[in-house]
Design a protein around this motif. Structure first.
Motif, PDB file in Angstrom:
ATOM      1  N   GLY A 143      25.271  41.071  49.424  1.00 42.33           N
ATOM      2  CA  GLY A 143      25.371  42.396  48.848  1.00 42.33           C
ATOM      3  C   GLY A 143      25.229  42.388  47.343  1.00 42.33           C
ATOM      4  N   THR A 144      25.309  43.595  46.791  1.00 36.65           N
ATOM      5  CA  THR A 144      25.163  43.775  45.356  1.00 36.65           C
ATOM      6  C   THR A 144      26.169  44.814  44.873  1.00 36.65           C
ATOM      7  OG1 THR A 144      23.500  45.501  45.662  1.00 36.65           O
ATOM      8  CG2 THR A 144      22.692  43.237  45.357  1.00 36.65           C
ATOM      9  N   GLY A 145      26.438  44.750  43.608  1.00 33.85           N
ATOM     10  CA  GLY A 145      27.289  45.740  42.968  1.00 33.85           C
ATOM     11  C   GLY A 145      26.841  45.940  41.540  1.00 33.85           C
ATOM     12  N   ASN A 146      27.111  47.104  41.019  1.00 33.00           N
ATOM     13  CA  ASN A 146      26.836  47.387  39.616  1.00 33.00           C
ATOM     14  C   ASN A 146      28.185  47.755  39.000  1.00 33.00           C
ATOM     15  OD1 ASN A 146      26.126  49.426  37.295  1.00 33.00           O
ATOM     16  ND2 ASN A 146      24.356  48.079  37.595  1.00 33.00           N
ATOM     17  N   LEU A 147      28.666  46.896  38.102  1.00 30.32           N
ATOM     18  CA  LEU A 147      30.004  47.017  37.542  1.00 30.32           C
ATOM     19  C   LEU A 147      29.943  46.983  36.022  1.00 30.32           C
ATOM     20  CD1 LEU A 147      31.576  44.159  39.715  1.00 30.32           C
ATOM     21  CD2 LEU A 147      31.375  46.548  40.347  1.00 30.32           C
ATOM     22  N   THR A 148      30.977  47.530  35.397  1.00 29.68           N
ATOM     23  CA  THR A 148      31.126  47.404  33.954  1.00 29.68           C
ATOM     24  C   THR A 148      32.379  46.592  33.684  1.00 29.68           C
ATOM     25  OG1 THR A 148      30.065  49.531  33.535  1.00 29.68           O
ATOM     26  CG2 THR A 148      31.410  48.628  31.762  1.00 29.68           C
ATOM     27  N   VAL A 149      32.210  45.525  32.913  1.00 26.44           N
ATOM     28  CA  VAL A 149      33.316  44.677  32.487  1.00 26.44           C
ATOM     29  C   VAL A 149      33.405  44.791  30.973  1.00 26.44           C
ATOM     30  CG1 VAL A 149      34.173  42.307  32.354  1.00 26.44           C
ATOM     31  CG2 VAL A 149      33.042  43.116  34.440  1.00 26.44           C
ATOM     32  N   THR A 150      34.608  45.127  30.482  1.00 19.51           N
ATOM     33  CA  THR A 150      34.833  45.254  29.040  1.00 19.51           C
ATOM     34  C   THR A 150      36.007  44.369  28.670  1.00 19.51           C
ATOM     35  OG1 THR A 150      34.097  47.557  29.129  1.00 19.51           O
ATOM     36  CG2 THR A 150      35.319  46.884  27.174  1.00 19.51           C
ATOM     37  N   ASP A 151      35.784  43.497  27.699  1.00 19.53           N
ATOM     38  CA  ASP A 151      36.842  42.589  27.241  1.00 19.53           C
ATOM     39  C   ASP A 151      37.508  41.863  28.407  1.00 19.53           C
ATOM     40  OD1 ASP A 151      36.388  43.347  24.583  1.00 19.53           O
ATOM     41  OD2 ASP A 151      37.805  45.013  24.740  1.00 19.53           O
ATOM     42  N   ALA A 152      36.716  41.313  29.319  1.00 21.00           N
ATOM     43  CA  ALA A 152      37.176  40.545  30.474  1.00 21.00           C
ATOM     44  C   ALA A 152      38.031  41.362  31.444  1.00 21.00           C
ATOM     45  CB  ALA A 152      37.913  39.279  30.035  1.00 21.00           C
ATOM     46  N   LYS A 153      37.820  42.688  31.461  1.00 20.43           N
ATOM     47  CA  LYS A 153      38.517  43.560  32.408  1.00 20.43           C
ATOM     48  C   LYS A 153      37.493  44.461  33.081  1.00 20.43           C
ATOM     49  CE  LYS A 153      42.972  43.725  30.104  1.00 20.43           C
ATOM     50  NZ  LYS A 153      42.843  43.031  28.878  1.00 20.43           N
ATOM     51  N   THR A 207      36.149  47.733  34.166  1.00 20.28           N
ATOM     52  CA  THR A 207      36.401  49.093  33.688  1.00 20.28           C
ATOM     53  C   THR A 207      35.670  50.163  34.485  1.00 20.28           C
ATOM     54  OG1 THR A 207      34.658  48.862  32.015  1.00 20.28           O
ATOM     55  CG2 THR A 207      36.924  48.357  31.331  1.00 20.28           C
ATOM     56  N   ASP A 208      34.676  49.777  35.294  1.00 17.08           N
ATOM     57  CA  ASP A 208      33.998  50.752  36.137  1.00 17.08           C
ATOM     58  C   ASP A 208      33.272  50.045  37.275  1.00 17.08           C
ATOM     59  OD1 ASP A 208      33.208  53.206  37.086  1.00 17.08           O
ATOM     60  OD2 ASP A 208      32.143  53.809  35.281  1.00 17.08           O
ATOM     61  N   ILE A 209      33.276  50.683  38.433  1.00 18.73           N
ATOM     62  CA  ILE A 209      32.535  50.205  39.598  1.00 18.73           C
ATOM     63  C   ILE A 209      31.552  51.318  39.936  1.00 18.73           C
ATOM     64  CG2 ILE A 209      32.654  49.394  41.977  1.00 18.73           C
ATOM     65  CD1 ILE A 209      35.611  48.678  41.450  1.00 18.73           C
ATOM     66  N   HIS A 210      30.288  51.094  39.624  1.00 19.28           N
ATOM     67  CA  HIS A 210      29.265  52.120  39.797  1.00 19.28           C
ATOM     68  C   HIS A 210      28.751  52.169  41.234  1.00 19.28           C
ATOM     69  CE1 HIS A 210      29.287  52.485  35.459  1.00 19.28           C
ATOM     70  NE2 HIS A 210      29.199  51.171  35.410  1.00 19.28           N
ATOM     71  N   ASN A 211      28.505  50.997  41.814  1.00 20.70           N
ATOM     72  CA  ASN A 211      28.105  50.942  43.218  1.00 20.70           C
ATOM     73  C   ASN A 211      28.420  49.564  43.781  1.00 20.70           C
ATOM     74  OD1 ASN A 211      25.705  49.195  42.992  1.00 20.70           O
ATOM     75  ND2 ASN A 211      24.776  50.928  41.948  1.00 20.70           N
ATOM     76  N   LEU A 212      28.506  49.514  45.099  1.00 27.15           N
ATOM     77  CA  LEU A 212      28.809  48.275  45.803  1.00 27.15           C
ATOM     78  C   LEU A 212      28.319  48.434  47.240  1.00 27.15           C
ATOM     79  CD1 LEU A 212      30.309  45.481  45.807  1.00 27.15           C
ATOM     80  CD2 LEU A 212      32.337  46.746  46.577  1.00 27.15           C
ATOM     81  N   LYS A 218      31.387  54.801  48.022  1.00 32.51           N
ATOM     82  CA  LYS A 218      31.115  56.207  47.677  1.00 32.51           C
ATOM     83  C   LYS A 218      31.741  56.574  46.335  1.00 32.51           C
ATOM     84  CE  LYS A 218      30.832  59.258  51.025  1.00 32.51           C
ATOM     85  NZ  LYS A 218      31.226  60.156  52.113  1.00 32.51           N
ATOM     86  N   SER A 219      32.972  56.071  46.089  1.00 35.62           N
ATOM     87  CA  SER A 219      33.637  56.354  44.815  1.00 35.62           C
ATOM     88  C   SER A 219      34.675  55.279  44.524  1.00 35.62           C
ATOM     89  CB  SER A 219      34.298  57.739  44.838  1.00 35.62           C
ATOM     90  OG  SER A 219      35.352  57.764  45.775  1.00 35.62           O
ATOM     91  N   ALA A 220      35.002  55.144  43.243  1.00 38.61           N
ATOM     92  CA  ALA A 220      35.993  54.160  42.801  1.00 38.61           C
ATOM     93  C   ALA A 220      36.913  54.815  41.778  1.00 38.61           C
ATOM     94  CB  ALA A 220      35.297  52.949  42.190  1.00 38.61           C
TER      95      ALA A 220
END
Length: 186
Positions: free
Chosen positions: A54-64, A66-71, A108-110
């Motif tokens: 699988g795949t996911g599109n995530l945002t990581v800020t300062d090693a945390k 911060t957002d899960i766009h899709n998975l 669908k949402s996070a």
């Protein structure tokens, strides 16, 4: 000379900001684990797989995280194994793997609960039936690797399946199941 230094510092700061907060595509690592656990009139049981993709599109800020766009996660249904081939065969019949080769999850949402906990709402497709579930996951980020760990309580009936029986109905599977996962995204 001061102008060149100023431009260099501005570019360096922008580069560092982009590095520290980046939306990025990830793929499911082969070390990820998936399992389904249940009960029967004979004993508790568990079937496991580490063949999820699988795949996911995530945002990581300062090693945390911060957002899960899709998975999106796909698991070959017949990759789920117990320690008994007879049990595997019954499970594959219940899942109707001849027609429905995969088990799938689509986010669908996070919603972020706190620094390490998220509530994910997504669609599971099992045995050809799709149903939305809310899942609370624990997250960690270590050296750019994101781990999502959690579980869902489901029933056979949620996905139009009948709990399997064995030995002419003398062994019956309980109606409740627990899906467990430890997804590693790189």
């Amino acid at each position: 000379m001061k102008t060149i230094k100023s431009i260099f510092l501005t570019v360096a700061c922008l580069a560092m900001t982009t590095y520290m907060s980046a939306q990025k595509n990830y793929t499911v690592d082969a070390k990820s684990t998936f399992s389904v656990a249940g009960t029967s009139t004979m004993h508790d049981w568990e079937m496991k797989s580490n063949s999820g993709t699988g795949t996911g599109n995530l945002t990581v800020t300062d090693a945390k995280l911060t957002d899960i766009h899709n998975l999106t996660i796909t698991l070959l249904a017949e990759s789920i194994k117990s320690h008994k081939t007879s049990m595997d065969k019954v499970a594959y019949e219940t899942l109707n793997t001849k027609t429905h080769k995969n088990i799938k999850y689509v986010l669908k949402s996070a919603e972020k609960v706190n620094e390490t906990t998220w509530n994910l709402t997504g669609t599971y497709t099992i045995a050809g039936v799709s149903k939305d579930f809310k899942t609370q996951v624990k997250t960690t980020v270590n050296n750019g690797v994101v781990t999502l760990q959690g579980s869902n309580k489901i029933t056979f009936a949620d996905f139009g399946m009948t709990p399997p029986k064995a030995l002419l109905g003398t062994i019956k599977t309980g109606k409740d199941l627990t899906l467990n996962f430890n997804i590693i995204l790189k």
